[in-house]
Design a protein around this motif. Structure first.
Motif, PDB file in Angstrom:
ATOM      1  N   ALA A   1       0.856  -1.189   0.000  1.00 53.49           N
ATOM      2  CA  ALA A   1       0.000   0.000   0.000  1.00 53.49           C
ATOM      3  C   ALA A   1       0.888   1.233   0.000  1.00 53.49           C
ATOM      4  N   GLY A   2       0.443   2.267  -0.690  1.00 57.73           N
ATOM      5  CA  GLY A   2       1.247   3.483  -0.791  1.00 57.73           C
ATOM      6  C   GLY A   2       1.020   4.415   0.384  1.00 57.73           C
ATOM      7  N   MET A   3       2.125   4.846   1.003  1.00 52.74           N
ATOM      8  CA  MET A   3       2.057   5.800   2.100  1.00 52.74           C
ATOM      9  C   MET A   3       2.871   7.021   1.702  1.00 52.74           C
ATOM     10  N   ASN A   4       2.165   8.012   1.119  1.00 55.09           N
ATOM     11  CA  ASN A   4       2.799   9.243   0.660  1.00 55.09           C
ATOM     12  C   ASN A   4       3.944   8.957  -0.313  1.00 55.09           C
ATOM     13  N   GLY A   5       3.679   8.030  -1.249  1.00 55.47           N
ATOM     14  CA  GLY A   5       4.653   7.700  -2.280  1.00 55.47           C
ATOM     15  C   GLY A   5       5.577   6.551  -1.949  1.00 55.47           C
ATOM     16  N   THR A   6       5.519   6.025  -0.734  1.00 52.70           N
ATOM     17  CA  THR A   6       6.367   4.905  -0.316  1.00 52.70           C
ATOM     18  C   THR A   6       5.526   3.642  -0.213  1.00 52.70           C
ATOM     19  N   ALA A   7       5.992   2.558  -0.831  1.00 54.29           N
ATOM     20  CA  ALA A   7       5.272   1.282  -0.798  1.00 54.29           C
ATOM     21  C   ALA A   7       5.560   0.562   0.515  1.00 54.29           C
ATOM     22  N   ILE A   8       4.505   0.232   1.252  1.00 60.38           N
ATOM     23  CA  ILE A   8       4.612  -0.474   2.525  1.00 60.38           C
ATOM     24  C   ILE A   8       3.859  -1.796   2.400  1.00 60.38           C
ATOM     25  N   PRO A   9       4.446  -2.930   2.836  1.00 59.48           N
ATOM     26  CA  PRO A   9       3.718  -4.207   2.788  1.00 59.48           C
ATOM     27  C   PRO A   9       2.386  -4.099   3.533  1.00 59.48           C
ATOM     28  N   ALA A  10       1.326  -4.573   2.900  1.00 57.37           N
ATOM     29  CA  ALA A  10      -0.002  -4.469   3.501  1.00 57.37           C
ATOM     30  C   ALA A  10      -0.089  -5.247   4.812  1.00 57.37           C
ATOM     31  N   TRP A  11       0.582  -6.413   4.872  1.00 55.94           N
ATOM     32  CA  TRP A  11       0.517  -7.202   6.094  1.00 55.94           C
ATOM     33  C   TRP A  11       1.187  -6.485   7.270  1.00 55.94           C
ATOM     34  N   LEU A  12       2.193  -5.669   6.963  1.00 56.18           N
ATOM     35  CA  LEU A  12       2.866  -4.916   8.027  1.00 56.18           C
ATOM     36  C   LEU A  12       1.941  -3.845   8.600  1.00 56.18           C
ATOM     37  N   LEU A  13       1.213  -3.163   7.714  1.00 54.22           N
ATOM     38  CA  LEU A  13       0.254  -2.161   8.173  1.00 54.22           C
ATOM     39  C   LEU A  13      -0.856  -2.813   9.000  1.00 54.22           C
ATOM     40  N   LEU A  14      -1.331  -3.964   8.536  1.00 52.73           N
ATOM     41  CA  LEU A  14      -2.383  -4.662   9.268  1.00 52.73           C
ATOM     42  C   LEU A  14      -1.876  -5.130  10.631  1.00 52.73           C
ATOM     43  N   GLY A  15      -0.632  -5.620  10.669  1.00 51.32           N
ATOM     44  CA  GLY A  15      -0.051  -6.041  11.940  1.00 51.32           C
ATOM     45  C   GLY A  15       0.037  -4.893  12.930  1.00 51.32           C
ATOM     46  N   TRP A  16       0.390  -3.709  12.438  1.00 51.74           N
ATOM     47  CA  TRP A  16       0.449  -2.530  13.302  1.00 51.74           C
ATOM     48  C   TRP A  16      -0.945  -2.215  13.859  1.00 51.74           C
ATOM     49  N   ILE A  17      -1.954  -2.264  12.984  1.00 55.59           N
ATOM     50  CA  ILE A  17      -3.317  -1.935  13.411  1.00 55.59           C
ATOM     51  C   ILE A  17      -3.799  -2.891  14.500  1.00 55.59           C
ATOM     52  N   VAL A  18      -3.543  -4.190  14.316  1.00 49.85           N
ATOM     53  CA  VAL A  18      -4.046  -5.189  15.257  1.00 49.85           C
ATOM     54  C   VAL A  18      -3.235  -5.200  16.547  1.00 49.85           C
ATOM     55  N   LEU A  19      -1.914  -5.333  16.428  1.00 48.18           N
ATOM     56  CA  LEU A  19      -1.074  -5.519  17.611  1.00 48.18           C
ATOM     57  C   LEU A  19      -0.820  -4.226  18.376  1.00 48.18           C
ATOM     58  N   ILE A  20      -0.518  -3.152  17.642  1.00 43.66           N
ATOM     59  CA  ILE A  20      -0.136  -1.901  18.298  1.00 43.66           C
ATOM     60  C   ILE A  20      -1.350  -1.019  18.568  1.00 43.66           C
ATOM     61  N   ALA A  21      -2.133  -0.731  17.512  1.00 46.97           N
ATOM     62  CA  ALA A  21      -3.229   0.238  17.629  1.00 46.97           C
ATOM     63  C   ALA A  21      -4.463  -0.330  18.320  1.00 46.97           C
ATOM     64  N   THR A  22      -4.484  -1.627  18.591  1.00 45.10           N
ATOM     65  CA  THR A  22      -5.645  -2.205  19.266  1.00 45.10           C
ATOM     66  C   THR A  22      -5.244  -2.896  20.573  1.00 45.10           C
ATOM     67  N   VAL A  23      -4.491  -3.992  20.466  1.00 47.63           N
ATOM     68  CA  VAL A  23      -4.155  -4.772  21.663  1.00 47.63           C
ATOM     69  C   VAL A  23      -3.277  -3.968  22.621  1.00 47.63           C
ATOM     70  N   LEU A  24      -2.166  -3.435  22.118  1.00 49.10           N
ATOM     71  CA  LEU A  24      -1.267  -2.657  22.975  1.00 49.10           C
ATOM     72  C   LEU A  24      -1.952  -1.383  23.466  1.00 49.10           C
ATOM     73  N   ALA A  25      -2.698  -0.716  22.581  1.00 44.16           N
ATOM     74  CA  ALA A  25      -3.343   0.547  22.953  1.00 44.16           C
ATOM     75  C   ALA A  25      -4.351   0.341  24.077  1.00 44.16           C
ATOM     76  N   TYR A  26      -5.206  -0.675  23.943  1.00 46.24           N
ATOM     77  CA  TYR A  26      -6.188  -0.944  24.988  1.00 46.24           C
ATOM     78  C   TYR A  26      -5.502  -1.368  26.289  1.00 46.24           C
ATOM     79  N   GLY A  27      -4.544  -2.283  26.185  1.00 49.23           N
ATOM     80  CA  GLY A  27      -3.885  -2.799  27.391  1.00 49.23           C
ATOM     81  C   GLY A  27      -3.163  -1.728  28.179  1.00 49.23           C
ATOM     82  N   THR A  28      -2.347  -0.929  27.502  1.00 51.19           N
ATOM     83  CA  THR A  28      -1.614   0.127  28.206  1.00 51.19           C
ATOM     84  C   THR A  28      -2.556   1.210  28.720  1.00 51.19           C
ATOM     85  N   GLY A  29      -3.641   1.459  27.982  1.00 54.61           N
ATOM     86  CA  GLY A  29      -4.602   2.460  28.438  1.00 54.61           C
ATOM     87  C   GLY A  29      -5.258   2.064  29.745  1.00 54.61           C
TER      88      GLY A  29
END
Length: 341
Positions: A226-254
């Motif tokens: 997926a393109g992020m401001n002209g840079t190609a990022i693996p889609a699975w990496l973005l999804l991993g960030w959303i699930v592990l960091i932006a959801t599980v880690l975010a809720y737990g630390t909160g």
């Protein structure tokens, strides 16, 4: 000795709250490239919630008694705090900038005060009313009303829908944090916030499965980039960030941060989520906001800060500690992501 331990506890809690705000703030930045790559916003939401639900299954099993004791609370959290907030938020960022969507969500504290004043018919302080006025005025600057709503109207309505679901989250948190009577007639402690969050994710995943119909998703997109401001990022990496960091880690630390701080302090720190999301969208997605919009954003945050600070504090005691954890977790989710946020 005790003062030193208290200081260390608050410092650790502040660090966890900041980590939670950063984790929640990065959800939209990671999700938008996936949506622009061709994934439907509902499919991205389903992937986020279902992935987090699977990871939180051990926690749900540990607190399985909640299914019998508080089924309505779990269903409400899953429907509003997880499925509703995330679906509306991700749909909104497919049409308007991430920072604007989050700032619209920050009308939630003002809407909560409206619920308290006009639905529950309880008085609110002048400071709370001032917070509402500032939040609404700041939002007018963010969406540039003098330009005839230069942003997509549907996108703004979707972001407002996320804010309304946040109101449901706050109201449910208020009820969920109160003690109840067990089967033997004795007063029971409020449900553990991690247990509520776990089952909220499970219920949200089930609801979104019916709505999003993931079997029709183009799964091959997850193997591409997926393109992020002209840079190609693996889609699975973005999804991993959303699930592990932006959801599980975010809720737990909160949740843990609220245990070490207080709902009011954790809620104020959570206001940084909108700032973090706006800065990340600026740097990583190239979404630039004008000077009036930035000023309006800070006014919205100031209004949210005043509104939350003017809210009555819970009574002290062991029961209040449990209630504060749930309420603070709700304040920290002002995100949508949060599957807030």
């Amino acid at each position: 000795m005790h003062a030193s331990r208290g200081t260390q506890k608050r410092s650790a809690g502040l660090g966890l709250a900041l980590l939670s705000a950063f984790a929640f703030g990065g959800s939209g930045v990671a999700a938008k490239p996936l949506i622009e790559a061709g994934l439907d916003p509902l499919h991205v939401v389903w992937l986020r919630v279902a992935g987090a639900a699977v990871i939180m299954l051990p926690v749900a099993w540990r607190h399985r008694n909640l299914v019998r004791e508080r089924p309505a609370l779990l269903a409400g959290f899953g429907l509003f705090a997880v499925a509703g907030v995330q679906a509306f938020y991700f749909a909104s960022i497919s049409r308007i900038p991430v920072g604007v969507a989050l700032l619209v969500e920050y009308l939630a504290p003002a809407l909560v005060l409206g619920w308290v004043r006009f639905v529950q018919r309880r008085p609110v302080t002048r400071a709370a009313a001032l917070g509402v006025v500032l939040a609404v005025g700041g939002l007018a600057c963010v969406v540039e009303v003098w330009a005839g709503l230069s942003f997509d109207t549907l996108g703004l309505l979707l972001a407002l829908g996320a804010a309304c679901c946040q109101v449901g989250y706050f109201v449910l948190s208020d009820h969920g944090g109160q003690e109840s009577k067990g089967e033997d007639g004795r007063r029971a402690e409020p449900p553990h916030p991690l247990g509520v969050i776990s089952y909220g994710l499970i219920v949200g995943a089930l609801v979104l499965t019916v709505v999003a119909r993931p079997w029709g998703m183009d799964w091959s997109l997850l193997g591409g980039s997926a393109g992020m401001n002209g840079t190609a990022i693996p889609a699975w990496l973005l999804l991993g960030w959303i699930v592990l960091i932006a959801t599980v880690l975010a809720y737990g630390t909160g949740v843990v941060s609220v245990r070490r701080l207080s709902p009011q302090v954790a809620g104020v720190v959570a206001c940084l989520e909108a700032v973090i999301a706006t800065v990340l969208a600026w740097v990583l997605l190239g979404e630039h906001l004008s000077a009036p919009q930035l000023i309006g954003g800070f006014v919205v945050l100031a209004g949210a800060f005043i509104a939350q600070s003017a809210a009555p504090k819970p009574p002290s005691g062991p029961v209040a500690a449990g209630a504060g954890a749930v309420a603070g977790a709700a304040e920290s989710e002002l995100s949508a992501g949060r599957a807030s946020h």
